[in-house]
Design an enzyme around this catalytic site. Sequence first.
Site, PDB file in Angstrom:
ATOM      1  N   ARG A 190       0.820  -1.211   0.000  1.00  0.00           N
ATOM      2  CA  ARG A 190       0.000   0.000   0.000  1.00  0.00           C
ATOM      3  C   ARG A 190       0.861   1.272   0.000  1.00  0.00           C
ATOM      4  NH1 ARG A 190      -3.601   2.480   4.644  1.00  0.00           N
ATOM      5  NH2 ARG A 190      -4.896   3.838   3.365  1.00  0.00           N
ATOM      6  N   HIS A 249       0.580   4.761  -2.303  1.00  0.00           N
ATOM      7  CA  HIS A 249       0.467   6.110  -1.739  1.00  0.00           C
ATOM      8  C   HIS A 249       1.615   6.995  -2.188  1.00  0.00           C
ATOM      9  CE1 HIS A 249      -2.779   5.940   1.485  1.00  0.00           C
ATOM     10  NE2 HIS A 249      -2.920   4.877   0.741  1.00  0.00           N
ATOM     11  N   ASN A 272      -3.524   8.494   5.393  1.00  0.00           N
ATOM     12  CA  ASN A 272      -2.425   7.669   5.915  1.00  0.00           C
ATOM     13  C   ASN A 272      -2.984   6.487   6.664  1.00  0.00           C
ATOM     14  OD1 ASN A 272      -2.567   7.724   8.913  1.00  0.00           O
ATOM     15  ND2 ASN A 272      -2.197   9.880   8.702  1.00  0.00           N
ATOM     16  N   HIS A 295      -6.493  -5.276  -3.131  1.00  0.00           N
ATOM     17  CA  HIS A 295      -7.300  -5.470  -1.922  1.00  0.00           C
ATOM     18  C   HIS A 295      -7.633  -6.938  -1.683  1.00  0.00           C
ATOM     19  CE1 HIS A 295      -8.600  -0.961  -1.816  1.00  0.00           C
ATOM     20  NE2 HIS A 295      -7.354  -1.148  -1.475  1.00  0.00           N
TER      21      HIS A 295
HETATM   22  C1  HEM Z   1      -8.778   2.492  -6.011  1.00  0.00           C
HETATM   23  C2  HEM Z   1      -8.536   3.292  -5.032  1.00  0.00           C
HETATM   24  C3  HEM Z   1      -8.121   2.833  -3.656  1.00  0.00           C
HETATM   25  C4  HEM Z   1      -8.699   3.201  -2.492  1.00  0.00           C
HETATM   26  C5  HEM Z   1      -9.837   4.178  -2.329  1.00  0.00           C
HETATM   27  C6  HEM Z   1      -8.018   2.500  -1.433  1.00  0.00           C
HETATM   28  C7  HEM Z   1      -8.304   2.630  -0.096  1.00  0.00           C
HETATM   29  C8  HEM Z   1      -7.799   1.835   0.908  1.00  0.00           C
HETATM   30  C9  HEM Z   1      -8.183   1.893   2.295  1.00  0.00           C
HETATM   31  C10 HEM Z   1      -9.160   2.887   2.873  1.00  0.00           C
HETATM   32  C11 HEM Z   1      -7.534   0.904   2.954  1.00  0.00           C
HETATM   33  C12 HEM Z   1      -7.664   0.520   4.414  1.00  0.00           C
HETATM   34  C13 HEM Z   1      -6.879   1.396   5.320  1.00  0.00           C
HETATM   35  C14 HEM Z   1      -7.110   1.015   6.760  1.00  0.00           C
HETATM   36  O1  HEM Z   1      -8.227   1.124   7.263  1.00  0.00           O
HETATM   37  O2  HEM Z   1      -6.143   0.581   7.394  1.00  0.00           O
HETATM   38  C15 HEM Z   1      -6.724   0.231   1.978  1.00  0.00           C
HETATM   39  C16 HEM Z   1      -5.917  -0.825   2.268  1.00  0.00           C
HETATM   40  C17 HEM Z   1      -5.036  -1.359   1.364  1.00  0.00           C
HETATM   41  N1  HEM Z   1      -4.834  -0.934   0.067  1.00  0.00           N
HETATM   42 FE1  HEM Z   1      -5.983   0.314  -0.967  1.00  0.00          FE
HETATM   43  N2  HEM Z   1      -7.049   1.719  -1.976  1.00  0.00           N
HETATM   44  C18 HEM Z   1      -7.066   1.891  -3.328  1.00  0.00           C
HETATM   45  C19 HEM Z   1      -6.197   1.313  -4.231  1.00  0.00           C
HETATM   46  C20 HEM Z   1      -5.125   0.541  -3.863  1.00  0.00           C
HETATM   47  C21 HEM Z   1      -4.041   0.185  -4.744  1.00  0.00           C
HETATM   48  C22 HEM Z   1      -3.887   0.655  -6.179  1.00  0.00           C
HETATM   49  C23 HEM Z   1      -3.206  -0.601  -4.020  1.00  0.00           C
HETATM   50  C24 HEM Z   1      -1.904  -1.233  -4.435  1.00  0.00           C
HETATM   51  C25 HEM Z   1      -1.564  -1.484  -5.662  1.00  0.00           C
HETATM   52  C26 HEM Z   1      -3.787  -0.760  -2.712  1.00  0.00           C
HETATM   53  C27 HEM Z   1      -3.278  -1.556  -1.716  1.00  0.00           C
HETATM   54  C28 HEM Z   1      -3.841  -1.692  -0.472  1.00  0.00           C
HETATM   55  C29 HEM Z   1      -3.412  -2.685   0.499  1.00  0.00           C
HETATM   56  C30 HEM Z   1      -2.363  -3.762   0.269  1.00  0.00           C
HETATM   57  C31 HEM Z   1      -4.154  -2.466   1.650  1.00  0.00           C
HETATM   58  C32 HEM Z   1      -4.067  -3.252   2.978  1.00  0.00           C
HETATM   59  C33 HEM Z   1      -3.136  -2.546   3.926  1.00  0.00           C
HETATM   60  C34 HEM Z   1      -3.005  -3.225   5.293  1.00  0.00           C
HETATM   61  O3  HEM Z   1      -3.222  -4.431   5.417  1.00  0.00           O
HETATM   62  O4  HEM Z   1      -2.672  -2.512   6.255  1.00  0.00           O
HETATM   63  N3  HEM Z   1      -4.931  -0.028  -2.648  1.00  0.00           N
HETATM   64  N4  HEM Z   1      -6.898   0.809   0.748  1.00  0.00           N
HETATM   65  C1  LIG Z   2      -3.092   9.808  10.228  1.00  0.00           C
HETATM   66  O1  LIG Z   2      -4.303  10.540  10.125  1.00  0.00           O
HETATM   67  C2  LIG Z   2      -5.058  10.604  11.297  1.00  0.00           C
HETATM   68  C3  LIG Z   2      -6.342  11.353  10.993  1.00  0.00           C
HETATM   69  O2  LIG Z   2      -7.205  10.530  10.312  1.00  0.00           O
HETATM   70  C4  LIG Z   2      -4.267  11.295  12.413  1.00  0.00           C
HETATM   71  O3  LIG Z   2      -5.022  11.304  13.597  1.00  0.00           O
HETATM   72  C5  LIG Z   2      -2.984  10.535  12.635  1.00  0.00           C
HETATM   73  O4  LIG Z   2      -2.181  11.218  13.552  1.00  0.00           O
HETATM   74  C6  LIG Z   2      -2.212  10.391  11.324  1.00  0.00           C
HETATM   75  N1  LIG Z   2      -1.068   9.528  11.515  1.00  0.00           N
HETATM   76  C7  LIG Z   2       0.173  10.017  11.620  1.00  0.00           C
HETATM   77  C8  LIG Z   2       1.272   9.015  11.748  1.00  0.00           C
HETATM   78  O5  LIG Z   2       0.406  11.195  11.585  1.00  0.00           O
END
Ligand code: HEM
Ligand SMILES: *[C@@H]1O[C@H](CO)[C@@H](O)[C@H](O)[C@H]1NC(C)=O
Length: 331
Positions: A68, A72, A99, A197
Site C-alpha cells: 500500500r 500512496h 495515511n 485489496h
Molecule cells: C482504487 C482506489 C483505492 C482506495 C480508495 C483504497 C483505499 C484503501 C483503504 C481505505 C484501505 C484501508 C486502510 C485502513 O483502514 O487501514 C486500503 C488498504 C489497502 N490498500 Fe488500498 N485503496 C485503493 C487502491 C489501492 C491500490 C492501487 C493498491 C496497491 C496497488 C492498494 C493496496 C492496499 C493494500 C495492500 C491495503 C491493505 C493494507 C493493510 O493491510 O494494512 N490499494 N486501501
Molecule cells: C493519520 O491521520 C489521522 C487522521 O485521520 C491522524 O489522527 C494521525 O495522527 C495520522 N497519523 C500520523 C502518523 O500522523
Amino acid sequence: MAALKITIYCFFFLQVLLCLLSSCALTNAQGLKVGFYNKACPKAELVVKKSIFDMVKKDPSLGPPLLRLFFHDCFVRGCEGSVLLELKNKKAEKNAPPNLSLEGFDFIDNIKAALEKECPGIVSCSDVLALVARDVVVALNGPSWEVETGRRDGRVTNINEATSNMPSPFSNITTLITQFQSKGLNKKDLVVLSGAHTVGDAHCPIVRNRLYNFTGKGDSDPSLDKEYAARLRRKCKPTDTTTDLEMDPGSFTTFDKSYFKLVSKQRGLFQSDAALLNNQETKSYVLMQTKRYGSTFFKDFGVSMVKLGRIGVLTGRVGEVRKNCRMVNKY
Ligand code: HEM
Ligand SMILES: *[C@@H]1O[C@H](CO)[C@@H](O)[C@H](O)[C@H]1NC(C)=O
Ligand SMILES: *[C@@H]1O[C@H](CO)[C@@H](O)[C@H](O)[C@H]1NC(C)=O
Ligand SMILES: *[C@@H]1O[C@H](CO)[C@@H](O)[C@H](O)[C@H]1NC(C)=O
C-alpha cells in the site's frame, strides 16, 4: 518531393542518434530501466527480496501495508519516496488522514540500512518501495514482474497534497476514474490495481457508514450484500475505531484473484470496491476474473504496477538518493 524525403531521412537519422545518446533502447522515456543497479549494486534486488521473504515468513500480515505504501507514494508527487519523509512540525504526507494505517516505515528503514551497508548512497528510497511492492506480492503467492528502477528521491512532502490526491474509499466510480486518469492510469489499471485489496485489512470506521447510516436514515448501503453487512455489523459496532477487518476474509495474506469474486457478489469492503460494478468496462473486467479459466489478473497486475511505478518519477540528475529515507540529505 526529394527535399521532403531528405528532410524525413534527416529527421529519422537524428532520432536514431538521440536514441543512441540516451540509450533509449534500454530505458523508457523517463529513464527508468529494469536492472538499473546491476553494475553499481548488483546485490540490491537480492537484499530487498531476502528481507521481504524473511519478514513475510515470520508475519505475513506485515506485507500488505508495504504494498500500500508504494501506491500512496506514487499518487502523491509521483514515485519519489516523499511518503517516507518526516517533518519536525508533523505536516508531512504520511500524517495526512488517508495515511490511516500506513505501517511499515521501520521495515523500510531496515532494508535501506542493509542497502547502505552493501553499497552506500546508491539505491534510492523510492526504488526500495517499488522493489518491496513486487517482492511482497511474490512472497504472498502472487505474480512476479520485472521492476523498473532508477528513480531518485524527492525533497518535498506536503500534507495537503496527500489529502487531495489519494483516492477515497468513499468515492464513486466517476471520481475514481478521473483520479486515476489524472495520473496516466486508465480504467483497466483502476480495476486491476484495486485487486491489491485481495490482501490486507482495513479498520471499522471506513465501513461504518455503509453498515449503519448510509443515507442518514439508519440504513445500510444497498450495494452491500445483506448477509455480509450483518456479518460486518457483528464485527464493527458503531463506535469501534480499532478492529481490523480482513478485506478478503479467509485469504487476506494470500495474493489471489478472490477479490473479484467478492466484488462481484457485492462483498467488496469499500464503496470504492463496490463502485467497480458501476462502469461497463470495470464491471466486465471484474466478472471476467471470476471465471474458473482465463483469468488475466496476475499478468495484468504486473503490467499496471509498472505503469503505477512510472508516475512522476525523478531520474538522471534530478532529486537525490536519500541516505535516510525519513530525511532529505543535508549538503
Ligand atoms: C482504487 C482506489 C483505492 C482506495 C480508495 C483504497 C483505499 C484503501 C483503504 C481505505 C484501505 C484501508 C486502510 C485502513 O483502514 O487501514 C486500503 C488498504 C489497502 N490498500 Fe488500498 N485503496 C485503493 C487502491 C489501492 C491500490 C492501487 C493498491 C496497491 C496497488 C492498494 C493496496 C492496499 C493494500 C495492500 C491495503 C491493505 C493494507 C493493510 O493491510 O494494512 N490499494 N486501501
Ligand atoms: C493519520 O491521520 C489521522 C487522521 O485521520 C491522524 O489522527 C494521525 O495522527 C495520522 N497519523 C500520523 C502518523 O500522523
Ligand atoms: C461522484 O462523486 C462526485 C464527488 O463527490 C460528485 O460530484 C458526483 O456527482 C458523483 N457522481 C455520480 C454519478 O454519482
Ligand atoms: C444518521 O445520520 C443522520 C443525518 O446525518 C443523523 O442526524 C443521525 O444522528 C445519524 N444517526 C446515527 C445513529 O448516527
